[in-house]
Design a protein around this motif. Sequence first.
Motif, PDB file in Angstrom:
ATOM      1  N   ILE A 348     -63.770   4.102  45.830  1.00 17.30           N
ATOM      2  CA  ILE A 348     -63.213   5.110  45.001  1.00 17.30           C
ATOM      3  C   ILE A 348     -61.778   4.642  44.531  1.00 17.30           C
ATOM      4  CG2 ILE A 348     -61.918   7.506  45.530  1.00 17.30           C
ATOM      5  CD1 ILE A 348     -64.128   8.119  47.473  1.00 17.30           C
ATOM      6  N   PHE A 349     -61.118   3.659  45.342  1.00 13.70           N
ATOM      7  CA  PHE A 349     -60.036   3.198  45.079  1.00 13.70           C
ATOM      8  C   PHE A 349     -59.921   1.971  44.033  1.00 13.70           C
ATOM      9  CE2 PHE A 349     -58.603   5.755  48.699  1.00 13.70           C
ATOM     10  CZ  PHE A 349     -57.475   6.389  48.257  1.00 13.70           C
ATOM     11  N   ASN A 350     -61.000   1.145  44.274  1.00 11.99           N
ATOM     12  CA  ASN A 350     -61.177  -0.013  43.627  1.00 11.99           C
ATOM     13  C   ASN A 350     -61.838   0.175  42.376  1.00 11.99           C
ATOM     14  OD1 ASN A 350     -59.819  -1.366  45.546  1.00 11.99           O
ATOM     15  ND2 ASN A 350     -61.563  -2.209  46.676  1.00 11.99           N
ATOM     16  N   GLN A 351     -62.890   0.858  42.114  1.00 18.25           N
ATOM     17  CA  GLN A 351     -63.581   1.118  40.879  1.00 18.25           C
ATOM     18  C   GLN A 351     -63.011   1.938  39.827  1.00 18.25           C
ATOM     19  OE1 GLN A 351     -66.231  -0.873  40.639  1.00 18.25           O
ATOM     20  NE2 GLN A 351     -66.446  -1.698  42.722  1.00 18.25           N
ATOM     21  N   PRO A 352     -63.402   1.560  38.733  1.00 20.50           N
ATOM     22  CA  PRO A 352     -62.638   2.127  37.512  1.00 20.50           C
ATOM     23  C   PRO A 352     -63.255   3.577  36.987  1.00 20.50           C
ATOM     24  CG  PRO A 352     -63.862   0.446  36.555  1.00 20.50           C
ATOM     25  CD  PRO A 352     -64.109   0.493  38.185  1.00 20.50           C
ATOM     26  N   MET A 353     -62.904   4.591  38.181  1.00 21.28           N
ATOM     27  CA  MET A 353     -63.303   5.826  37.921  1.00 21.28           C
ATOM     28  C   MET A 353     -62.455   6.754  36.681  1.00 21.28           C
ATOM     29  SD  MET A 353     -64.255   7.262  41.791  1.00 21.28           S
ATOM     30  CE  MET A 353     -64.675   8.644  41.073  1.00 21.28           C
ATOM     31  N   GLY A 354     -61.468   6.285  36.350  1.00 16.14           N
ATOM     32  CA  GLY A 354     -60.576   6.847  35.533  1.00 16.14           C
ATOM     33  C   GLY A 354     -59.714   7.741  36.306  1.00 16.14           C
ATOM     34  N   LEU A 355     -58.146   7.680  35.996  1.00  8.72           N
ATOM     35  CA  LEU A 355     -57.096   8.594  36.451  1.00  8.72           C
ATOM     36  C   LEU A 355     -57.620   9.914  36.769  1.00  8.72           C
ATOM     37  CD1 LEU A 355     -54.323   8.058  37.618  1.00  8.72           C
ATOM     38  CD2 LEU A 355     -53.543   8.490  35.258  1.00  8.72           C
ATOM     39  N   GLY A 356     -57.993  10.386  35.715  1.00 10.35           N
ATOM     40  CA  GLY A 356     -58.339  11.921  35.904  1.00 10.35           C
ATOM     41  C   GLY A 356     -59.250  12.147  37.030  1.00 10.35           C
ATOM     42  N   LYS A 357     -60.133  11.396  37.319  1.00 10.03           N
ATOM     43  CA  LYS A 357     -61.190  11.718  38.430  1.00 10.03           C
ATOM     44  C   LYS A 357     -60.746  11.322  39.823  1.00 10.03           C
ATOM     45  CE  LYS A 357     -65.744  11.285  36.166  1.00 10.03           C
ATOM     46  NZ  LYS A 357     -66.979  10.395  36.128  1.00 10.03           N
ATOM     47  N   LYS A 358     -60.047  10.212  39.713  1.00  9.55           N
ATOM     48  CA  LYS A 358     -59.127   9.895  40.960  1.00  9.55           C
ATOM     49  C   LYS A 358     -58.210  10.957  41.473  1.00  9.55           C
ATOM     50  CE  LYS A 358     -60.072   5.052  40.889  1.00  9.55           C
ATOM     51  NZ  LYS A 358     -59.129   3.707  41.162  1.00  9.55           N
ATOM     52  N   PHE A 359     -57.333  11.401  40.405  1.00  9.73           N
ATOM     53  CA  PHE A 359     -56.260  12.396  40.845  1.00  9.73           C
ATOM     54  C   PHE A 359     -57.063  13.681  41.177  1.00  9.73           C
ATOM     55  CE2 PHE A 359     -53.380  15.763  39.684  1.00  9.73           C
ATOM     56  CZ  PHE A 359     -52.291  15.445  40.667  1.00  9.73           C
ATOM     57  N   ASP A 360     -58.250  14.207  40.426  1.00  2.00           N
ATOM     58  CA  ASP A 360     -58.960  15.252  41.021  1.00  2.00           C
ATOM     59  C   ASP A 360     -59.302  15.251  42.367  1.00  2.00           C
ATOM     60  OD1 ASP A 360     -60.683  17.902  40.044  1.00  2.00           O
ATOM     61  OD2 ASP A 360     -62.005  16.337  40.798  1.00  2.00           O
ATOM     62  N   LEU A 361     -59.922  14.023  42.430  1.00  3.14           N
ATOM     63  CA  LEU A 361     -60.424  13.785  43.789  1.00  3.14           C
ATOM     64  C   LEU A 361     -59.722  13.891  45.016  1.00  3.14           C
ATOM     65  CD1 LEU A 361     -63.404  13.047  44.997  1.00  3.14           C
ATOM     66  CD2 LEU A 361     -62.968  10.529  44.910  1.00  3.14           C
ATOM     67  N   ILE A 362     -58.498  13.080  44.892  1.00  2.10           N
ATOM     68  CA  ILE A 362     -57.518  13.125  45.851  1.00  2.10           C
ATOM     69  C   ILE A 362     -56.856  14.646  46.161  1.00  2.10           C
ATOM     70  CG2 ILE A 362     -55.070  12.320  46.303  1.00  2.10           C
ATOM     71  CD1 ILE A 362     -55.751   9.770  44.886  1.00  2.10           C
ATOM     72  N   SER A 363     -56.788  15.248  45.055  1.00  2.00           N
ATOM     73  CA  SER A 363     -56.220  16.752  45.078  1.00  2.00           C
ATOM     74  C   SER A 363     -57.338  17.383  46.089  1.00  2.00           C
ATOM     75  CB  SER A 363     -55.903  17.391  43.759  1.00  2.00           C
ATOM     76  OG  SER A 363     -55.365  16.440  42.968  1.00  2.00           O
ATOM     77  N   PHE A 364     -58.719  17.349  45.664  1.00  2.04           N
ATOM     78  CA  PHE A 364     -59.696  17.755  46.579  1.00  2.04           C
ATOM     79  C   PHE A 364     -59.834  17.657  47.948  1.00  2.04           C
ATOM     80  CE2 PHE A 364     -64.049  19.195  47.198  1.00  2.04           C
ATOM     81  CZ  PHE A 364     -64.040  20.422  46.996  1.00  2.04           C
ATOM     82  N   ILE A 365     -59.527  16.396  48.061  1.00  5.21           N
ATOM     83  CA  ILE A 365     -59.660  16.009  49.497  1.00  5.21           C
ATOM     84  C   ILE A 365     -58.368  16.659  50.340  1.00  5.21           C
ATOM     85  CG2 ILE A 365     -59.314  13.995  50.969  1.00  5.21           C
ATOM     86  CD1 ILE A 365     -60.729  12.278  48.822  1.00  5.21           C
ATOM     87  N   LEU A 366     -57.263  16.648  49.721  1.00  5.35           N
ATOM     88  CA  LEU A 366     -56.186  17.117  50.497  1.00  5.35           C
ATOM     89  C   LEU A 366     -56.097  18.482  50.669  1.00  5.35           C
ATOM     90  CD1 LEU A 366     -53.180  16.612  51.378  1.00  5.35           C
ATOM     91  CD2 LEU A 366     -52.385  17.211  48.831  1.00  5.35           C
ATOM     92  N   MET A 367     -56.677  19.196  49.563  1.00  9.13           N
ATOM     93  CA  MET A 367     -56.636  20.762  49.803  1.00  9.13           C
ATOM     94  C   MET A 367     -57.686  21.304  50.484  1.00  9.13           C
ATOM     95  SD  MET A 367     -54.060  21.989  48.438  1.00  9.13           S
ATOM     96  CE  MET A 367     -52.954  21.740  47.393  1.00  9.13           C
ATOM     97  N   GLN A 368     -59.040  20.586  50.667  1.00 11.53           N
ATOM     98  CA  GLN A 368     -59.981  21.214  51.350  1.00 11.53           C
ATOM     99  C   GLN A 368     -60.239  20.587  52.750  1.00 11.53           C
ATOM    100  OE1 GLN A 368     -63.584  20.801  49.057  1.00 11.53           O
ATOM    101  NE2 GLN A 368     -64.910  22.210  50.675  1.00 11.53           N
TER     102      GLN A 368
END
Length: 476
Positions: A348-368
Motif C-alpha cells: 500500500i505504501f510502496n506501490q504507485p496506487m495514486g495519491l487519491g487512492k492512498k489518502f482515501d484508504l488512510i481516511s477509511f482505515i482511520l475512521m472505521q
Amino acid sequence: MAKNYWIDKDEQDNLDPITSLLSEWSDPEEEEEEFRSDFFQGLSGRRKKAAFVLMGVWGIVMTLHVVAWGTAIIIALTTVFTLQAFRLIFAQPDPIPEPLSGESLQQAPSVSLLVAAKNEEAVIGKLVQQLCNLDYPREKYDLWIVDDHSTDQTPEILDRLSKDYPQLNVIHRGAGAQGGKSGALNGVFPQTKGDIIAVFDADAKVTPDLLKRVVPLFNQENIGAVQVRKQIANEPLNFWTKGQAAEMALDSFFQQKRIALGGIGELRGNGQFVRRTALINCGGWNEQTITDDLDLTMRLHLDDWKIGFLNHPAVQEEGVTTAKALWHQRNRWAEGGYQRYLDYWRFIFNQPMGLGKKFDLISFILMQYLLPSAAIPDLMMVVTRHRLPVLGPLTGLMLSLSFWGMFTGLRRIKNQETFQFMDIFGLGWQTLRGMVYMMHWLIIMPCVTARMSFRPKRLKWVKTVHEGTPEESYQV
C-alpha cells in the motif's frame, strides 16, 4: 510491479514484520523476497502486526492526552478530514451507461456466473431458476455452482436442476477439499470461459436485466471489477434486518462517492463482477483469508485496476435476524477487513496506487478501524485524568458524516424525483434507527482488534445460515 507477486511461495526465512518496520538498514530487495514468502501464509505474522498496531494506537492516544499540543493535533486532523468529508458530499458519481440492447447485446462479452454453496437447500433452487432465466443471450453466459460437500439436499436439488437447465454446471467437492469458499471458486475458475466472472451467494435474488446493466461498465478498459448494490430482502422483519438495510444504504453512498473522488471502490462478495484478465493477474481468490472479497479488492487496486459500482438494480440477500448471528457475522467481516491491511501494508505504501487512492484508504482505515479502537484508551484517560475525550472532534465528524451518508443513501434507493414532508420524516426516522443499530461496530472493532493481537483465528468457511421463504423451497 511484478504480476502475481502475492502468490510467490518459495520457501525462505520468515519475516518479522515488527523488525522490518523498525529497521532502516536492511537490503530492500532481500527484504522484499522475505516478505513475499511470508504474508500469504502468516497467521502468526498477522498477530504480531495487529499487536503492534494496537500498542501504537494506545500509546498515541495516551500521549495526546498528556502533551500540551495533543488537542491541536486532533483539531488539525479533524480539519483535514472535514475537508475530505465535504469533497465526498459534493462529489458527483460517473454517469451509468445505458443497458445493452439490440446489436450491442449480440456483441456483448461472455459471462460466467459462480456460486459456492454449502447446505443451501432452502434457497439454491430459486437462485438457479433466476440465474438461468436472465435477459441475456443464452450462448453468452453460463452458471457454475460448486457444492462444497453439503450434507442436506443441496446436491440432489442441483443434480436435478442441471437436467432442466443446460447452462447449469454442477461441481461436487469432497469432504477433504481445502480453501473454503475461495478454494471452491479457485477450483472451478479454470473450467469457465467467460470474459467476466460474477460471484453470487446462494441466497441472492436478482432481476432479469442485471447483466445488461452491469456489462456496459466494463467498456472502460481500466475497470477491473464492478460491485452491485446489495439490498436486504427480509428488511421488514425486525430491528436487526431494518438496521442492515440502512447499513447497506450507507455503504452504497460511500462506495459511489469514494469512487467519484478517485478513491477505493470495494467488492462485497455477493453481486461482484470481475474482469477475467484482472482476476488472473491478481492470482485468483486468496485461500488464506476469511473475507475473499475484501482481499481481492486490495489486490485489484494494487494492480492498478478500478472498481466500479452499480446502484440499480440491486442484488437482494437475506439479512441475519438475531443479535447473536449479527455479532458473529460482523466479527468475521471486521477481521477480514483488518487482515487485508495487515497483509498488504507494505505494498500500500510502496506501490504507485495514486495519491487519491492512498489518502482515501488512510481516511477509511482511520475512521472505521482505528478510531473505534482508540476510543477505549481515550475513555480510560478521561476517567483517570478527569478531562474531555481528546478524540471527540474526530468522533463527532465520523457520526455526522455517517448520518448524512445513511440519509442520502436511503433517499437514493427510493429513486423518487420529489419527496413530501412525510417522506423526509420517514427517512429521518429510518436514519436515526440505523445510527442506533450501527453502534454495534463501536464494540466489534475494538474487540476484534484486541483479539487478533492475542489469539489467531483458524481459517475455515464460516457461512451464514439462509432460511429462505416458503415459495423459495425446491424439494427433490
